[in-house]
Each structure stands twice: as structure tokens, then as C-alpha cells.
Design a protein around this motif. Structure first.
Motif, PDB file in Angstrom:
ATOM      1  N   LYS A   1       0.668  -0.740  -0.109  1.00  6.60           N
ATOM      2  CA  LYS A   1       0.093   0.160   0.276  1.00  6.60           C
ATOM      3  C   LYS A   1       1.156   1.096   0.195  1.00  6.60           C
ATOM      4  O   LYS A   1       0.699   2.971  -0.686  1.00  6.60           O
ATOM      5  CB  LYS A   1      -1.118  -0.201   1.331  1.00  6.60           C
TER       6      LYS A   1
ATOM      7  N   VAL B   1       2.770  -3.174 -10.459  1.00  6.29           N
ATOM      8  CA  VAL B   1       3.274  -2.475  -9.243  1.00  6.29           C
ATOM      9  C   VAL B   1       4.524  -2.309  -8.821  1.00  6.29           C
ATOM     10  O   VAL B   1       5.455  -2.035  -8.501  1.00  6.29           O
ATOM     11  CB  VAL B   1       3.123  -3.664  -7.948  1.00  6.29           C
TER      12      VAL B   1
ATOM     13  N   LEU C   1      -6.349   3.856  -8.321  1.00 13.19           N
ATOM     14  CA  LEU C   1      -5.657   2.731  -9.060  1.00 13.19           C
ATOM     15  C   LEU C   1      -7.692   2.239  -8.827  1.00 13.19           C
ATOM     16  O   LEU C   1      -7.643   0.864  -8.858  1.00 13.19           O
ATOM     17  CB  LEU C   1      -4.835   2.087  -8.828  1.00 13.19           C
TER      18      LEU C   1
ATOM     19  N   ALA D   1      -2.949  -5.941 -12.137  1.00 13.50           N
ATOM     20  CA  ALA D   1      -1.937  -5.227 -10.719  1.00 13.50           C
ATOM     21  C   ALA D   1      -0.805  -5.462 -10.320  1.00 13.50           C
ATOM     22  O   ALA D   1      -0.480  -4.401  -9.654  1.00 13.50           O
ATOM     23  CB  ALA D   1      -3.197  -5.484  -9.780  1.00 13.50           C
TER      24      ALA D   1
ATOM     25  N   GLU E   1      -6.129  -1.587  -7.344  1.00 17.56           N
ATOM     26  CA  GLU E   1      -5.277  -0.773  -6.078  1.00 17.56           C
ATOM     27  C   GLU E   1      -5.394  -1.607  -4.679  1.00 17.56           C
ATOM     28  O   GLU E   1      -4.575  -2.206  -4.296  1.00 17.56           O
ATOM     29  CB  GLU E   1      -5.403   0.315  -5.230  1.00 17.56           C
TER      30      GLU E   1
ATOM     31  N   ILE F   1       2.217   1.639  -3.427  1.00 13.31           N
ATOM     32  CA  ILE F   1       1.103   2.242  -4.143  1.00 13.31           C
ATOM     33  C   ILE F   1       1.223   3.502  -4.471  1.00 13.31           C
ATOM     34  O   ILE F   1       1.043   4.450  -5.784  1.00 13.31           O
ATOM     35  CB  ILE F   1       0.035   1.120  -4.467  1.00 13.31           C
TER      36      ILE F   1
END
Length: 357
Positions: A25, A337, A38, A333, A42, A28
Motif C-alpha cells: 500500500k 506494482v 487505481l 495489478a 490497488e 502504491i
């Protein structure tokens, strides 16, 4: 739960890795997009980090496990298609011609088909035969199966996942085949969530209004006759479920125990997810909801599971098709990242920071 195997196995299922999820987290939050932009991607990236313990996970070897079985309740006329379609579709899967095969090829996923309870003798070099019985009994006249058979179906799914993990598989998609299987799925949903059959029951393979009304009455009869115990998910499975539903319950539990994401397909798979969560509550943290099926009741079932689907395409195919399509979201996803620049690496001012000269 009376099975010592299941009792011991579910003890392996623990929650997400909080540190990895928080690290993902934070990472991101430094990517070159506005905070929260996102959306569901996210949330998915953070969940995948929590599942695997890796901030930047990847899933190169993915498997769709199609559990196939028949249902005695078809004798009540609850499906628009005859039961002979179940083995016919299995051969279609095995020859690579079904919708799930096409979409799996696009997603680079392996399709595995399992006979866990088809009501006929079928054989094929690629078929995994784990037949427990030749279809369930008619739940409108008594329990669909014995408790021992229900436990066996769950254990079968678990063992298949264990075998796949040994082959390097690290993400699973739930799939199913069984003419009439929206009927036991609706019955499971009604029992577990106290939903009225008229609300939970959909048209399945395309019933008209009159036959839909009859299908609802059959489910009402089965629930009243069998009185499944909502506090005992295996009792619910045994009395009004299906062998493929039990198999998928095991697949979900197996994936969670091995810290692998499990992508939940449609209505039938979500009924299995409901049972898996009741058996091992923390297994829900490893579930990824793929899509909102057009089958009536599925959205309510997803809400009961507290799952948010990534796709909404008005599909109601089953087989694992929605789950395979959602692998694209999983890949997205992961790539966001691992590949997107941070504000610092790109030399871009973050929120509230002065622009760089």
C-alpha cells in the motif's frame, strides 16, 4: 466438522500478511498516479501482497479446476437441458473447444477437468477421475448425499490443489460443470443466508417463467424436507448441495492453506465460497471475486461474502469463464506494482510537493 483430516487441514489457514500488505500500500501510494486513482486494482494489489507475502508478486503458472458432477434433482425438471449434456461438455473441455478453453488460452492458464460425480462412465487421457458417486440423489426426496460423501468431495478438492502446488501452480480459478447445478447452489445460498428461494433462484440455462416457478417450489420443498443446519456447512452441503460444489469448497480451502489466490467464478463457485468461509473464515481473505454473473442471486451472494467483483459483463456461462477473464486484472495489478515509476524515480512532484525545477 467430524472429519479429522478437514479439522487439521483448516488449522493451516491463517490471515493475510499484514506487513506485506502495508508495504504494498505504501509503495502504491508513491506511484505516479493520484491517491486512490487505481481503485479496485490497488485493493487487489494489496490483497495479493498480503496473500503471498511479496510486495511484487507474479503468477506464472495458473490453473482452472473444473469440477464436474450431476444432480438427482434434475428428475424434477429444473433444467432446460438434459443431463446427457454434462459428459458431452466434459469432452468439449478436454478437446479444448469450450468457452473456458478459449479464454484460458488467452490468459495462459491450464484447464483441468475433474469427474467428481458425473452420472455416467466417462474416460479420456486428460480427465482426472475422482468420482465419489454417480451423481447426487434427488434432494427433493431426501439428502443429496451422505455426510461422508460431502466430506470426501471437499477433501478431493483439497488434494487436487496440493498436487497442483507441487507442480508449481500458484493461483487457481474455480470452474464447474453439471446440468441443474444452479438449483443446489440456490438451495445452499438460501440455507446459509436465510434468503427466500424466490429471491435466490434464477433461470439457470434459460427456464421460462412457468419452469422457473416450478424450480423455486422444488428448492422450497428440498429445504423444508431436509432442514439443513446452517451452523454446520457440511450438513448443508450433504443435504442440498452437489459434489462439484463440495469439490470447489475444497479447492478454495486448499488454495488458502497454500497461500495462493483463488479466483471465484460465478454463482455455483460463490456458493462453494460461502461454504468454505463457514468452514474456515480466514479463507475469504484469499478469494478474488471475478465478475457479477447475470444469474439471479449472484450479486446478493457476493454481498454476503463481502466480495467486490472486478468485472460486470452480464455473463452466465459458468465453467470458470469469468474467473479466467479476471486473471487479466490480476496481471494488471501485479504489473502496475512492479513496473510503474514512483514520483521519485520519475522526477515528478508528489501531492502537495513543490514542482521540481
Amino acid at each position: 466438522m467430524s472429519s479429522s483430516f478437514l479439522e487439521q487441514y483448516v488449522k493451516r489457514i491463517t490471515g493475510l500478511d499484514g506487513e506485506a500488505a502495508q508495504a504494498a500500500k505504501a509503495h502504491i501510494g508513491n506511484l505516479t498516479v493520484p491517491p486512490g486513482a487505481l481503485g479496485k486494482l490497488e485493493a487487489l494489489a494489496v490483497q495479493l501482497a498480503g496473500i503471498t507475502g511479496k510486495i511484487k508478486p507474479s503468477f506464472e503458472k495458473r490453473e482452472v479446476i473444473i469440477m464436474a458432477a450431476d444432480h438427482g434433482v434434475c428428475a424434477e425438471g429444473v433444467s432446460a437441458f438434459p443431463q446427457e449434456v454434462t459428459p458431452q461438455m466434459i469432452y468439449n473441455f478436454l478437446s479444448g473447444g469450450a468457452a473456458v478453453n478459449v479464454l484460458a488460452r488467452q490468459a495462459d492458464a491450464q484447464v483441468v477437468c475433474v469427474d467428481i460425480g458425473v452420472n455416467s462412465d466417462i474416460s479420456h487421457p486428460e480427465l482426472i477421475s475422482r468420482k465419489i458417486r454417480f451423481g447426487t440423489a434427488n434432494m427433493a426426496k431426501g439428502p443429496a448425499m451422505t455426510r461422508e460423501e460431502a466430506e470426501m468431495s471437499i477433501e478431493t478438492g483439497i488434494r487436487l490443489v496440493e498436487e497442483a502446488v507441487q507442480r508449481g501452480v500458484n493461483i487457481f480459478v474455480t470452474g464447474e460443470m453439471g446440468i441443474g447445478n444452479t438449483t443446489p447452489s440456490a438451495a445452499v445460498m438460501c440455507a446459509m443466508t436465510h434468503t427466500e428461494p424466490r429471491v435466490a433462484t434464477g433461470r439457470g440455462t434459460g427456464l421460462d417463467d412457468e419452469r422457473l416457478k416450478h424450480k423455486i417450489s422444488v428448492i422450497e420443498k428440498a429445504l423444508k424436507l431436509n432442514r439443513p443446519d446452517v451452523s454446520d456447512p457440511i450438513d448443508v452441503l450433504a443435504k442440498v448441495g452437489g459434489l462439484e460444489i463440495g469439490g470447489l469448497t475444497g479447492v478454495i480451502l486448499g488454495a488458502a492453506a497454500n497461500r495462493c489466490p483463488v479466483v471465484i467464478d460465478g454463482f455455483i463457485s460463490s456458493a462453494a465460497a460461502l461454504l468454505a468461509r463457514a468452514i474456515a473464515p480466514e479463507s475469504a481473505e484469499f478469494m478474488v471475486a471475478s465478475h457479477a454473473s447475470h444469474e439471479q442471486g449472484h450479486r446478493m451472494l457476493l454481498q454476503a461474502l463481502d466480495l467486490r467483483p472486478g468485472l460486470d459483463l452480464d455473463m452466465r456461462i459458468g465453467e470458470g469463464t469469468g474467473g479466467v477473464l479476471a486473471l487479466t486484472l490480476v496481471d494488471a495489478a501485479c504489473r502496475i506494482v512492479s513496473e510503474m515509476a514512483t514520483f521519485e524515480s520519475a522526477g515528478i512532484s508528489g501531492s502537495g510537493e513543490p514542482a521540481q525545477p
